[in-house]
Design an enzyme around this catalytic site. Structure first.
Site, mmCIF file in Angstrom:
data_model
loop_
_atom_site.group_PDB
_atom_site.id
_atom_site.type_symbol
_atom_site.label_atom_id
_atom_site.label_comp_id
_atom_site.label_asym_id
_atom_site.label_seq_id
_atom_site.Cartn_x
_atom_site.Cartn_y
_atom_site.Cartn_z
ATOM 1 N N CYS A 65 47.318 84.839 107.443
ATOM 2 C CA CYS A 65 48.874 85.837 107.326
ATOM 3 C C CYS A 65 49.384 86.313 108.139
ATOM 4 O O CYS A 65 49.065 87.669 108.277
ATOM 5 C CB CYS A 65 48.608 86.370 105.829
ATOM 6 N N CYS B 154 50.812 89.725 106.817
ATOM 7 C CA CYS B 154 49.092 90.579 106.584
ATOM 8 C C CYS B 154 48.932 91.338 107.593
ATOM 9 O O CYS B 154 48.525 92.416 108.507
ATOM 10 C CB CYS B 154 48.382 89.581 106.086
#
Length: 126
Positions: free
Chosen positions: A55, A58
């Site tokens: 991600c 993230c």
């Protein structure tokens, strides 16, 4: 969408353990359950960052999360990779997701990232 195979998310954490600030890393489901039980029984305020190695958002917010863990010493900071802890994180639908705990209960949840937004939410719960 969850990625079925991890791409070595914990290798980064293990090799840069000094860069983690005051963040506890949950390397697997059993460790995450132990950390979560500790949060619930100690009644200490805590924040859990659910993310994934694949991600991009993230990866962008994780350094700020680590840095903020040093600024908000009253809060326990935890990171759980959804691919490393698939059973205990199956309820997570978006990454990153931040859950805030107080007195052993989940009291707030934040989806997505943004360093200032995260800072403000941490300030609110500290």
């Amino acid at each position: 969408m969850r990625k079925q195979e991890s791409e070595g998310a914990n290798l980064e954490f293990e090799s840069k353990s000094n860069d983690n600030g005051n963040v506890k890393i949950a390397p697997n489901d059993q460790s995450f359950l132990t950390i979560l039980d500790d949060i619930k029984s100690s009644k200490s305020p805590a924040v859990i960052n659910y993310g994934a190695s694949w991600c991009g958002v993230c990866s962008q917010i994780l350094p700020a999360f680590r840095k903020l863990s040093n600024s908000f010493s009253k809060l326990k900071f935890v990171y759980a990779d959804i691919d490393e802890c698939p059973e205990t994180t199956r309820h997570i639908r978006y990454t990153p997701t931040f859950q805030f705990y107080r007195d052993g209960e989940k009291v707030d949840e934040m989806f997505g990232a943004g360093e200032q937004r995260l800072h403000d939410r941490l300030w609110l719960h500290s």
